[in-house]
Design a protein around this motif. Structure first.
Motif, PDB file in Angstrom:
ATOM      1  N   THR A  63       0.819  -1.204   0.000  1.00 52.08           N
ATOM      2  CA  THR A  63       0.000   0.000   0.000  1.00 52.08           C
ATOM      3  C   THR A  63       0.855   1.258   0.000  1.00 52.08           C
ATOM      4  O   THR A  63       0.383   2.326  -0.366  1.00 52.08           O
ATOM      5  CB  THR A  63      -0.887   0.039   1.256  1.00 52.08           C
ATOM      6  N   ASP A 105       1.770   2.851   2.545  1.00 50.34           N
ATOM      7  CA  ASP A 105       1.384   3.707   3.656  1.00 50.34           C
ATOM      8  C   ASP A 105       2.529   3.898   4.637  1.00 50.34           C
ATOM      9  O   ASP A 105       3.364   3.012   4.820  1.00 50.34           O
ATOM     10  CB  ASP A 105       0.196   3.106   4.415  1.00 50.34           C
ATOM     11  N   SER A 130      -0.388  -7.105   0.708  1.00 49.38           N
ATOM     12  CA  SER A 130      -1.726  -6.589   0.441  1.00 49.38           C
ATOM     13  C   SER A 130      -2.788  -7.308   1.262  1.00 49.38           C
ATOM     14  O   SER A 130      -3.776  -6.702   1.679  1.00 49.38           O
ATOM     15  CB  SER A 130      -2.041  -6.738  -1.051  1.00 49.38           C
ATOM     16  N   ARG A 160      -4.640  -7.841   7.074  1.00 47.46           N
ATOM     17  CA  ARG A 160      -5.841  -7.146   7.545  1.00 47.46           C
ATOM     18  C   ARG A 160      -5.553  -6.274   8.762  1.00 47.46           C
ATOM     19  O   ARG A 160      -5.870  -5.098   8.796  1.00 47.46           O
ATOM     20  CB  ARG A 160      -6.921  -8.183   7.866  1.00 47.46           C
ATOM     21  N   ARG A 163      -3.213  -4.280  10.880  1.00 49.78           N
ATOM     22  CA  ARG A 163      -1.923  -3.609  10.776  1.00 49.78           C
ATOM     23  C   ARG A 163      -1.592  -2.847  12.056  1.00 49.78           C
ATOM     24  O   ARG A 163      -0.822  -1.896  12.044  1.00 49.78           O
ATOM     25  CB  ARG A 163      -1.962  -2.676   9.558  1.00 49.78           C
ATOM     26  N   ASP A 188      -5.877   4.664  11.783  1.00 50.95           N
ATOM     27  CA  ASP A 188      -7.313   4.823  12.010  1.00 50.95           C
ATOM     28  C   ASP A 188      -7.571   5.496  13.351  1.00 50.95           C
ATOM     29  O   ASP A 188      -8.455   6.337  13.482  1.00 50.95           O
ATOM     30  CB  ASP A 188      -8.009   3.461  11.991  1.00 50.95           C
ATOM     31  N   LYS A 238      -4.768   0.246  12.792  1.00 47.42           N
ATOM     32  CA  LYS A 238      -4.980   0.434  11.356  1.00 47.42           C
ATOM     33  C   LYS A 238      -5.449  -0.898  10.775  1.00 47.42           C
ATOM     34  O   LYS A 238      -4.719  -1.896  10.841  1.00 47.42           O
ATOM     35  CB  LYS A 238      -3.707   0.898  10.662  1.00 47.42           C
ATOM     36  N   LYS A 239      -6.658  -0.920  10.255  1.00 49.46           N
ATOM     37  CA  LYS A 239      -7.227  -2.165   9.737  1.00 49.46           C
ATOM     38  C   LYS A 239      -7.607  -1.983   8.270  1.00 49.46           C
ATOM     39  O   LYS A 239      -8.183  -0.974   7.882  1.00 49.46           O
ATOM     40  CB  LYS A 239      -8.464  -2.570  10.547  1.00 49.46           C
ATOM     41  N   LYS A 240      -7.262  -2.988   7.492  1.00 51.28           N
ATOM     42  CA  LYS A 240      -7.608  -2.980   6.071  1.00 51.28           C
ATOM     43  C   LYS A 240      -8.807  -3.899   5.855  1.00 51.28           C
ATOM     44  O   LYS A 240      -8.781  -5.065   6.262  1.00 51.28           O
ATOM     45  CB  LYS A 240      -6.416  -3.450   5.243  1.00 51.28           C
ATOM     46  N   THR A 241      -9.857  -3.411   5.210  1.00 51.52           N
ATOM     47  CA  THR A 241     -11.058  -4.214   4.974  1.00 51.52           C
ATOM     48  C   THR A 241     -11.432  -4.319   3.507  1.00 51.52           C
ATOM     49  O   THR A 241     -12.348  -5.071   3.162  1.00 51.52           O
ATOM     50  CB  THR A 241     -12.259  -3.622   5.747  1.00 51.52           C
ATOM     51  N   THR A 242     -10.726  -3.599   2.635  1.00 49.77           N
ATOM     52  CA  THR A 242     -10.974  -3.682   1.196  1.00 49.77           C
ATOM     53  C   THR A 242      -9.635  -3.609   0.457  1.00 49.77           C
ATOM     54  O   THR A 242      -8.601  -3.334   1.044  1.00 49.77           O
ATOM     55  CB  THR A 242     -11.864  -2.523   0.707  1.00 49.77           C
TER      56      THR A 242
END
Length: 436
Positions: free
Chosen positions: A43, A45, A385, A388, A390, A410, A425-429
């Motif tokens: 990402t 980030d 990637s 989920r 982070r 987040d 920090k959470k990735k959901t998509t």
């Protein structure tokens, strides 16, 4: 292209008979050349943490805690085979609501994040897709989770594990595709199930990438296949495909390797299996279907032993799996952790635990000091990637903290007395989908 073909091992030449590798691949020859490790899809980030001290800090440090929230110990629970009675009431106990037996837990159960905020307990569900014997669909069949129910669990930070498309290998299952020189049964089983889970969760707007494997029954090959397919961890009660199983001993009062627990400080942070470097480990777990008083008391004795031995410098984990919790017979186990953990236990899933280890290993941390300010950059570009969770828990030293600010996360929390800074920090998509 079938996913397993991507991972086909290149074979060397030579006059040798064909042999079966009990994992993803079949090979011919004396040596095996592993496929190249694909670069992570990232990402890019970065998270910036600014810590303000009362005065110029003395030799400040910012280290990632061994366990999230800087807990001493971890308890991981999962229900197998999509059975509702294996985990749904446990989910209600942890998240809040009324169980199928009529008991209400209005607030669920929580620990703190070490900074005064409550975090609800979390667990996991191990998923099969098809019945071994008649090839019928398991999702939504009698007493099994529906896709919508699983999506609800994921939205509340429970996680899903790959338990195989089928629950066995073709020795007892005529429904497998014909054997092939390009894949083993276990590798096909995991790859097929992975694509099914991702597709069904995505269709409900809750995409989920599997990162963990629960070995079905006691079949060989699944740990090796999990490593081959770049999972973070596999787990079983006994079988382990010649990997070292952590912990090595499950008995009480064994003073080797943390007794009946995982010792976070002894786990390898990297592995070179198949030429990769992905931190793969194989874990052993306690497993129980009979929650008689005697069996419950044995598990409680093991938890007591874990809590007695866990410390700020020895972080221990107990794992428990089941086909059916015999609710409410299992409740004393959960209640014991709640009443005796003294906020030292991170109750989580295998998936979340494994991803915290991955983030610890791959995040690129740099820090600079200017006056009374410590600035920490956490570059996330090497995080795959499919990751989920982070989240990171930093332990800051150097002086009296007066303020913390975080950009790029987040949310965050901190405890100025202990120096703990939690970054969420959470990735959901935006996950890279598994190949079909």
């Amino acid at each position: 292209m079938n996913r397993v073909l991507i991972f086909l091992l290149l074979i060397s030449t030579g006059c040798y008979s064909q042999t079966t590798v009990r994992g993803l691949f079949r090979v011919v020859g004396a040596t095996v050349t592993p496929p190249p490790t694909p670069p992570p899809t990232t990402t890019g980030d970065s998270i910036m943490v600014t810590v303000t001290f009362a005065s110029a800090p003395t030799a400040p440090t910012s280290n990632l805690a061994e366990l999230k929230y800087n807990k001493y110990a971890t308890f991981q629970f999962e229900g197998d085979d999509l059975w509702l009675n294996a985990s749904y009431d446990a989910y209600i106990y942890m998240q809040g609501g009324t169980t199928t037996t009529g008991t209400t837990y209005p607030n669920g159960h929580t620990f703190t994040d070490g900074a005064g905020n409550n975090v609800k307990w979390r667990g996991g569900v191990a998923i099969n897709t098809k019945n071994n014997f008649n090839n019928s669909e398991l999702w939504g069949s009698a007493n099994r989770y529906t896709a919508a129910q699983l999506a609800m669990l994921v939205q509340n930070d429970w996680t899903l594990s790959n338990h195989g498309y089928y629950h066995d290998i073709a020795k007892t299952n005529v429904n497998y595709p014909p054997d092939s020189p390009t894949f083993s049964q276990a590798g096909w089983d995991l790859a097929k199930n992975d694509s099914i889970i991702y597709a069904r969760m995505s269709a409900l707007g809750v995409p989920f990438r599997n990162r963990t494997v629960i070995t079905p029954a006691a079949w060989d090959g699944f740990a090796r296949a999990a490593d081959s397919l770049n999972y973070l961890v596999s787990t079983s009660t006994g079988v382990r495909d010649n990997y070292f199983g952590y912990p090595q001993y499950l008995g009480l009062n064994v003073n080797t390797n943390g007794a009946n627990f995982l010792n976070e400080e002894t786990l390898p942070t990297t592995t070179t299996k198949f030429g990769r470097n992905n931190g793969f480990v194989h874990l052993l777990r306690l497993f129980q279907d009979d929650y008689s008083t005697a069996n419950v008391n044995t598990i409680i004795a093991q938890l007591t032993d874990m809590l007695d031995k866990a410390s700020p410098t020895k972080h221990l984990t107990t794992r428990l799996g089941t086909h059916g919790t015999q609710w409410p017979n299992i409740v004393p186990i959960f209640d014991y952790i709640d009443q005796n953990g003294n906020d030292r236990v991170w109750v989580t899933s295998l998936h979340e635990w494994a991803e915290y280890r991955e983030v610890k290993r791959l995040v690129q941390k740099t820090q600079t000091v200017s006056g009374n300010t410590l600035t920490i950059k956490l570059a996330m570009g090497q995080i795959p990637s499919e990751n989920r969770f982070r989240d990171m828990s930093l332990l800051i030293t150097g002086g009296t903290i007066t303020n913390v600010s975080v950009v790029g996360a987040d949310s965050f929390s901190y405890n100025s007395s202990t120096g703990l800074v939690n970054i969420f920090k959470k990735k959901t998509t935006g996950f890279t989908a598994p190949l079909p």
